[in-house]
Design an enzyme around this catalytic site. Structure first.
Site, short mmCIF file in Angstrom:
data_model
loop_
_atom_site.label_atom_id
_atom_site.label_comp_id
_atom_site.label_asym_id
_atom_site.label_seq_id
_atom_site.Cartn_x
_atom_site.Cartn_y
_atom_site.Cartn_z
N ASP A 197 7.21 -7.82 -2.68
CA ASP A 197 6.90 -8.47 -1.39
C ASP A 197 8.01 -9.40 -0.91
O ASP A 197 7.97 -9.86 0.23
CB ASP A 197 5.59 -9.26 -1.51
CG ASP A 197 4.40 -8.36 -1.82
OD1 ASP A 197 4.50 -7.15 -1.58
OD2 ASP A 197 3.39 -8.88 -2.32
N ARG A 235 -1.49 -11.46 9.62
CA ARG A 235 -2.40 -11.07 8.55
C ARG A 235 -2.15 -11.89 7.29
O ARG A 235 -3.05 -12.03 6.46
CB ARG A 235 -2.20 -9.58 8.20
CG ARG A 235 -2.89 -8.64 9.16
CD ARG A 235 -2.90 -7.23 8.60
NE ARG A 235 -3.10 -7.27 7.16
CZ ARG A 235 -2.44 -6.52 6.28
NH1 ARG A 235 -1.58 -5.63 6.68
NH2 ARG A 235 -2.67 -6.64 5.00
N ARG A 267 0.28 4.96 -1.43
CA ARG A 267 -0.72 4.02 -1.95
C ARG A 267 -2.04 4.68 -2.37
O ARG A 267 -3.12 4.35 -1.86
CB ARG A 267 -0.98 2.88 -0.95
CG ARG A 267 0.30 2.18 -0.53
CD ARG A 267 0.06 1.00 0.37
NE ARG A 267 -0.26 -0.22 -0.39
CZ ARG A 267 -0.49 -1.40 0.17
NH1 ARG A 267 -0.48 -1.53 1.48
NH2 ARG A 267 -0.75 -2.45 -0.57
N CYS A 284 -0.77 -2.20 4.87
CA CYS A 284 0.57 -1.91 5.38
C CYS A 284 1.00 -0.50 5.02
O CYS A 284 0.72 -0.01 3.91
CB CYS A 284 1.58 -2.91 4.79
SG CYS A 284 1.41 -4.56 5.45
N LYS A 325 -2.65 -15.22 0.00
CA LYS A 325 -3.33 -14.08 0.63
C LYS A 325 -3.87 -13.12 -0.42
O LYS A 325 -5.03 -12.73 -0.36
CB LYS A 325 -2.35 -13.31 1.54
CG LYS A 325 -2.89 -11.96 1.98
CD LYS A 325 -1.94 -11.19 2.86
CE LYS A 325 -1.08 -10.20 2.15
NZ LYS A 325 -1.69 -8.97 1.67
N ASN A 326 -3.04 -12.76 -1.38
CA ASN A 326 -3.46 -11.71 -2.31
C ASN A 326 -4.48 -12.22 -3.34
O ASN A 326 -5.05 -11.42 -4.08
CB ASN A 326 -2.25 -11.03 -2.95
CG ASN A 326 -1.54 -10.14 -1.94
OD1 ASN A 326 -2.09 -9.83 -0.87
ND2 ASN A 326 -0.31 -9.75 -2.24
N1 EPU Z 1 -0.67 3.01 -7.45
C1 EPU Z 1 -1.06 4.29 -7.75
N2 EPU Z 1 -2.39 4.50 -8.00
C2 EPU Z 1 -3.32 3.50 -7.94
C3 EPU Z 1 -2.90 2.19 -7.63
C4 EPU Z 1 -1.56 1.98 -7.38
O1 EPU Z 1 -0.26 5.21 -7.82
O2 EPU Z 1 -4.51 3.77 -8.17
C5 EPU Z 1 0.76 2.75 -7.16
C6 EPU Z 1 0.96 2.31 -5.70
O3 EPU Z 1 1.04 3.43 -4.84
C7 EPU Z 1 2.23 1.53 -5.78
C8 EPU Z 1 2.14 0.88 -7.16
O4 EPU Z 1 1.20 1.65 -7.91
O5 EPU Z 1 3.33 2.40 -5.76
C9 EPU Z 1 1.71 -0.58 -7.15
O6 EPU Z 1 0.48 -0.72 -6.52
P1 EPU Z 1 -0.53 -1.92 -6.80
O7 EPU Z 1 -1.86 -1.32 -7.02
O8 EPU Z 1 0.02 -2.85 -7.83
O9 EPU Z 1 -0.50 -2.65 -5.40
P2 EPU Z 1 -1.70 -3.04 -4.49
O10 EPU Z 1 -2.80 -3.61 -5.32
O11 EPU Z 1 -2.01 -1.95 -3.53
C10 EPU Z 1 -0.96 -5.53 -4.24
C11 EPU Z 1 -0.69 -6.41 -3.06
C12 EPU Z 1 0.61 -5.99 -2.41
C13 EPU Z 1 1.73 -6.07 -3.43
C14 EPU Z 1 1.38 -5.25 -4.68
C15 EPU Z 1 2.40 -5.39 -5.79
C16 EPU Z 1 -2.91 -6.94 -2.30
C17 EPU Z 1 -3.96 -6.78 -1.28
N3 EPU Z 1 -1.78 -6.27 -2.11
O12 EPU Z 1 -1.06 -4.22 -3.68
O13 EPU Z 1 0.85 -6.90 -1.37
O14 EPU Z 1 2.91 -5.57 -2.86
O15 EPU Z 1 0.09 -5.65 -5.18
O16 EPU Z 1 2.54 -6.70 -6.15
O17 EPU Z 1 -3.07 -7.71 -3.26
C18 EPU Z 1 1.82 -7.64 0.63
O18 EPU Z 1 1.26 -8.73 0.41
O19 EPU Z 1 2.69 -7.47 1.52
C19 EPU Z 1 1.45 -6.50 -0.20
C20 EPU Z 1 1.73 -5.24 0.14
#
Ligand code: EPU
Length: 417
Positions: free
Chosen positions: A304, A396, A121, A116, A22-23
């Site tokens: 996750d 999803r 975030r 989610c 998915k990711n």
């Molecule tokens: N963060 C910030 N500022 C930013 C970006 C992130 O403070 O500009 C913080 C977030 O709030 C969080 C942490 O950094 O506390 C990690 O966020 P990250 O950006 O790594 O996560 P993401 O890109 O929003 C993706 C996956 C998530 C998975 C995380 C960590 C996707 C679409 N989502 O999220 O997947 O948990 O990386 O591996 O790729 C899931 O599949 O259930 C899921 C939530």
């Protein structure tokens, strides 16, 4: 309203084949639009997040065909359009169109992303990175506008190794003039998968999958292709199912090195695991040892899988401690596991689990994607019937979850309320 109904305590035996990640796919579809011609993506999971992104492709005028796990995306007649709120808020990954459209047109208009509800975030690292590349960022109500005369390569350091920011900035920098470096980049395998697609189009990206990524901007990008990597979180979810109630459950089509942290923790718990080529064969042991788990960025234990492994910890004798370090609010599953008989106390981001407690079926709610998967696991091992509401969260991210589990002996079905 759809509900998942599970009658628990059925032994799982047979084979579950893992789908594309998915990711990865949620970043590969936006990455594909960078091509001047288009792209072919293989091993595409049939999940609702894929469909939500295809809806956005249609708004942008991309011709696409999705059949037999392959998407062909033709970008030759695409147009830059506003990505409206109803589309953007369906999923988190709609934000990858920010980087991709900005790179392609020096302009993007897109509403706030969804996803989610597991923490605040913010996307400040994405925004700061776009600014470093030369973009102006305007927020109008719930909409972002990004514009630039032209993007120029820059040195970008991320305060936290964010998956989303790393991918979005990689997308934005692919056509920027000169060289971009992303330091303290996230190392998740999905990032290397996205770079593989972009490089197949003619992009010049090196170091994806390490903490230092270098991108030399190019002017044109030709037809690209890539195979989506196996989903490491889906792999982990079914391996945990096998550890809970499997007898030689074979989880196949995995990349072992992407799930090493989980396998190591299961080994510490005393779970019986055999490795065979690209498969893991897993059975429920006589008893489990309590352990501690702390989530970290890759290659650490993935956030996750923190919710799913909690079910296994309820079956371990003694006290286990699970510390979530990535998100502030990833404990939505806990009240429902408690309702099913688990002894869990939560203090801020740490859950303390006292086991072993038998679980009993109950009516519960999937508050987010991984919380939903967790409740499926709990239902599989519980006595009696578990009814899960709000299952659209689960659909999803887990392709054919009902069919896959039915095939290995689970009593699980979807009913319309
Ligand atoms: N963060 C910030 N500022 C930013 C970006 C992130 O403070 O500009 C913080 C977030 O709030 C969080 C942490 O950094 O506390 C990690 O966020 P990250 O950006 O790594 O996560 P993401 O890109 O929003 C993706 C996956 C998530 C998975 C995380 C960590 C996707 C679409 N989502 O999220 O997947 O948990 O990386 O591996 O790729 C899931 O599949 O259930 C899921 C939530």
């Amino acid at each position: 309203m759809k509900q998942l109904v599970i009658k628990g305590k059925k032994e799982l035996n047979g084979e579950i084949k893992i789908s594309g990640a998915k990711n990865s796919i949620v970043a590969l579809i936006p990455a594909a639009i960078l091509s001047d011609e288009g792209a072919t993506l293989y091993n595409v999971p049939n999940i609702s997040d894929t469909k939500s992104l295809i809806d956005i492709l249609e708004v942008l005028g991309c011709k696409q065909e999705y059949r037999d796990e392959v998407i062909t995306i033709d970008t030759s007649n695409m147009k830059n359009k506003v990505i409206e709120e109803n589309l953007a808020k369906k999923l988190r990954a709609s934000y990858y169109f920010m980087g991709a459209l900005l790179a392609k047109y020096n302009y993007a208009e897109i509403y706030f992303p969804g996803g989610c509800n597991i923490g605040t975030r913010p996307i400040n690292f994405h925004i700061n990175g776009f600014k470093k590349l030369g973009a102006e960022v305007i927020i109008e109500g719930n909409k972002y506008i990004f514009k630039a005369d032209k993007l120029k390569g820059a040195s970008i350091y991320l305060d936290f190794a964010s998956v989303g920011a790393t991918i979005n900035l990689m997308l934005a920098a692919v056509k920027a003039e000169g060289k971009t470096t992303i330091s303290n980049a996230a190392k998740e395998p999905e990032i290397a998968n996205v770079a593989e697609l972009l490089n197949s189009m003619g992009a010049k990206i090196s170091g994806a999958g390490t903490s230092e990524i270098t991108i030399e901007g190019v002017k044109h990008l030709k037809w690209g292709k890539v195979t989506v990597i196996p989903d490491r979180i889906e792999s982990g979810t079914y391996i945990i199912a096998g550890a809970l109630i499997g007898k030689n459950l074979k989880v196949s089509g995995i990349i072992e090195e992407n799930i090493e942290a989980l396998l190591s923790k299961l080994n510490d718990m005393g779970v019986d695991i055999k490795k065979e080529n690209d498969s893991i064969i897993v059975s429920k042991p006589k008893e489990y040892k309590a352990i501690n788990v702390k989530t970290l960025v890759f290659p650490g234990f993935p956030t996750d899988l923190a919710q799913p492994i909690t079910v296994l910890l309820t079956q371990a004798k003694g006290t286990s401690i699970l510390e979530e370090t990535i998100y502030e609010n990833r404990m939505g599953h806990v009240p429902y596991l408690q309702k099913m008989g688990a002894k869990i106390t939560v203090n801020d981001r740490t859950a303390t689990i006292e086991g072993a407690t038998p679980l009993k079926g109950a009516e519960v709610v999937a508050t987010d994607l991984r919380a939903g998967a967790t409740l499926v696991l709990a239902g599989l091992v519980a006595d009696g019937t578990t009814k899960i509401n709000e299952i659209e969260h689960i659909l999803r991210g887990y392709e054919y979850i009902v069919e896959k589990l039915q095939n290995v002996g689970a009593d699980i079905r979807v009913v319309e309320e």
